[in-house]
Design a protein around this motif. Sequence first.
Motif, PDB file in Angstrom:
ATOM      1  N   ASP A   1       0.859  -1.190   0.000  1.00  0.00           N
ATOM      2  CA  ASP A   1       0.000   0.000   0.000  1.00  0.00           C
ATOM      3  C   ASP A   1       0.892   1.236   0.000  1.00  0.00           C
ATOM      4  O   ASP A   1       1.872   1.298   0.741  1.00  0.00           O
ATOM      5  CB  ASP A   1      -0.900  -0.013   1.238  1.00  0.00           C
ATOM      6  N   THR A   2       0.574   2.214  -0.840  1.00  0.00           N
ATOM      7  CA  THR A   2       1.433   3.384  -0.995  1.00  0.00           C
ATOM      8  C   THR A   2       0.657   4.660  -0.722  1.00  0.00           C
ATOM      9  O   THR A   2      -0.578   4.668  -0.679  1.00  0.00           O
ATOM     10  CB  THR A   2       2.023   3.446  -2.413  1.00  0.00           C
ATOM     11  N   ALA A   3       1.405   5.743  -0.552  1.00  0.00           N
ATOM     12  CA  ALA A   3       0.790   7.059  -0.382  1.00  0.00           C
ATOM     13  C   ALA A   3       0.231   7.537  -1.718  1.00  0.00           C
ATOM     14  O   ALA A   3       0.686   7.126  -2.787  1.00  0.00           O
ATOM     15  CB  ALA A   3       1.817   8.052   0.149  1.00  0.00           C
ATOM     16  N   GLY A   4      -0.758   8.420  -1.647  1.00  0.00           N
ATOM     17  CA  GLY A   4      -1.341   8.960  -2.864  1.00  0.00           C
ATOM     18  C   GLY A   4      -0.349   9.802  -3.630  1.00  0.00           C
ATOM     19  O   GLY A   4       0.404  10.595  -3.064  1.00  0.00           O
ATOM     20  N   LEU A   5      -0.313   9.612  -4.953  1.00  0.00           N
ATOM     21  CA  LEU A   5       0.606  10.368  -5.795  1.00  0.00           C
ATOM     22  C   LEU A   5       0.142  11.817  -5.894  1.00  0.00           C
ATOM     23  O   LEU A   5      -1.005  12.092  -6.243  1.00  0.00           O
ATOM     24  CB  LEU A   5       0.670   9.737  -7.191  1.00  0.00           C
ATOM     25  N   GLU A   6       1.048  12.731  -5.562  1.00  0.00           N
ATOM     26  CA  GLU A   6       0.743  14.154  -5.641  1.00  0.00           C
ATOM     27  C   GLU A   6       1.916  14.887  -6.279  1.00  0.00           C
ATOM     28  O   GLU A   6       3.071  14.477  -6.123  1.00  0.00           O
ATOM     29  CB  GLU A   6       0.473  14.735  -4.240  1.00  0.00           C
ATOM     30  N   GLU A   7       1.612  15.948  -7.001  1.00  0.00           N
ATOM     31  CA  GLU A   7       2.659  16.774  -7.584  1.00  0.00           C
ATOM     32  C   GLU A   7       3.161  17.754  -6.521  1.00  0.00           C
ATOM     33  O   GLU A   7       2.389  18.564  -6.006  1.00  0.00           O
ATOM     34  CB  GLU A   7       2.120  17.524  -8.803  1.00  0.00           C
ATOM     35  N   ALA A   8       4.454  17.668  -6.187  1.00  0.00           N
ATOM     36  CA  ALA A   8       5.022  18.515  -5.143  1.00  0.00           C
ATOM     37  C   ALA A   8       6.527  18.557  -5.321  1.00  0.00           C
ATOM     38  O   ALA A   8       7.117  17.747  -6.057  1.00  0.00           O
ATOM     39  CB  ALA A   8       4.670  17.980  -3.757  1.00  0.00           C
TER      40      ALA A   8
END
Length: 462
Positions: free
Chosen positions: A56-63
């Motif tokens: 399970d991974t963290a949500g992909l976000e542009e940062a």
Amino acid sequence: MTFSLAIVGRPNVGKSTLFNRLVGKKLALVDDRPGVTRDRREGEGRLGDLTFRIVDTAGLEEATPASLEGRMRAQTEAAIGDCDAILFMIDARIGLTPTDRAFADLVRKAGKPVILVANKSEGRGGEAGTLEAFGLGLGDPVPLSAEHGEGLSELYDAICDGLPEQTRLEEEDEDDEDAEDEAPVEGEVAPEKPRRPIKVAVLGRPNAGKSTLINKLLGEDRLLTGPEAGITRDSISVNVTYAGIPLEVFDTAGLRKRSRIDDKLEKLSAADGLRAMKFAEVVVILIDATRPFEEQDLRIADLVAREGRALVIGYNKADLVARGGLATRLREEIDHLLPQVKGVPIVPVSGLMGHGLDKLVAAIVSAHKVWNKRVATNPLNRFLQQVTENHPPPAVSGRRIKLRYMTQPKARPPSFVLFCSRTDAVPESYIRYLVNGIRETFDLPGVPIRLTLREKDNPYAD
């Protein structure tokens, strides 16, 4: 043949819900708000006759890379690089977003089999989003409801199509031949079974350096770290072998005073950390050396003692304080404030620099050994005879209390049973006297000791 799957997608599409569904337990924290998951969590998944490692991974976000979201994305990209196939998840009720399209390109560049999952597709509300998912060019989407368990058979077929070599069933004849090859030849010594890892939970206040310490033990940046307090939310388990000693270490969220916790998510994180403590064998309480031994540390240590776990105290960031006096003062305070675990090991460490890790692991092994220690009945009864001669139990209401014999029925933690008369009349002070005598006589430092009083039935009572 085992294989690994990584669940990726933007925040709040249901990745942790699917993870919990596949592992069959509520391991990952789930909430309606986006961005709950931060560290990547691994588990043993099952779907039909398939067994695999699921991440399970963290949500992909542009940062930006230096921000917390950027570090979370780096953890997700590391999971993508380690897995055999990718479960790319979208929200069928919302449909495709520009973020989905951007990260679909990222997943496509990984060059690994991709299984497109349209979650929340139950009912008519998800049909349009499922059809819209064809536009990503990642193959046919699998309509799924992770919350209700719908569509898992279609997911099974998609995994088998995406990983035909890893999911094909081996012929029974080959298994039988392998079993014959593995059978020991007569006269040969069977290989030793690998040592079971010691389960260690690392607890402490927020920003005490728990994740940094575990990363240094592991030798890689496996857990998310940073200057922000409260980064860790889930209790993440990692397997560590340090100096040949196998450990299963649980990183937990920082524990604040209950009166200061207002956020629901922080309550869930604290409960998850306490659950990890209950399943551990040794608990390391990490104290910030720049703010040594506050009341919250005392509460955590008392909770660990009441739960019956072996205890080790490490004061982290020891390289930031002047040497001399701190260890002695901590020893005096802990022995005075925590007499129920008198003699608990205190180890100075630096999670950032890696100082003192060998001493910390040695203290964990020693505490685990004491926690499993058993004392024979004969030495126990010789001890009982000696302490009662030196200090007999007081006479209550003019009647003497008779201490007959003592035995240890179990360890983990060391638990003793004392058979005596008038169990309700034995003073608490005398019970503490016996417990302290057991600790000193049989060398049981730093572990809680259970002493139960039992009274034999009187055959003439009727």
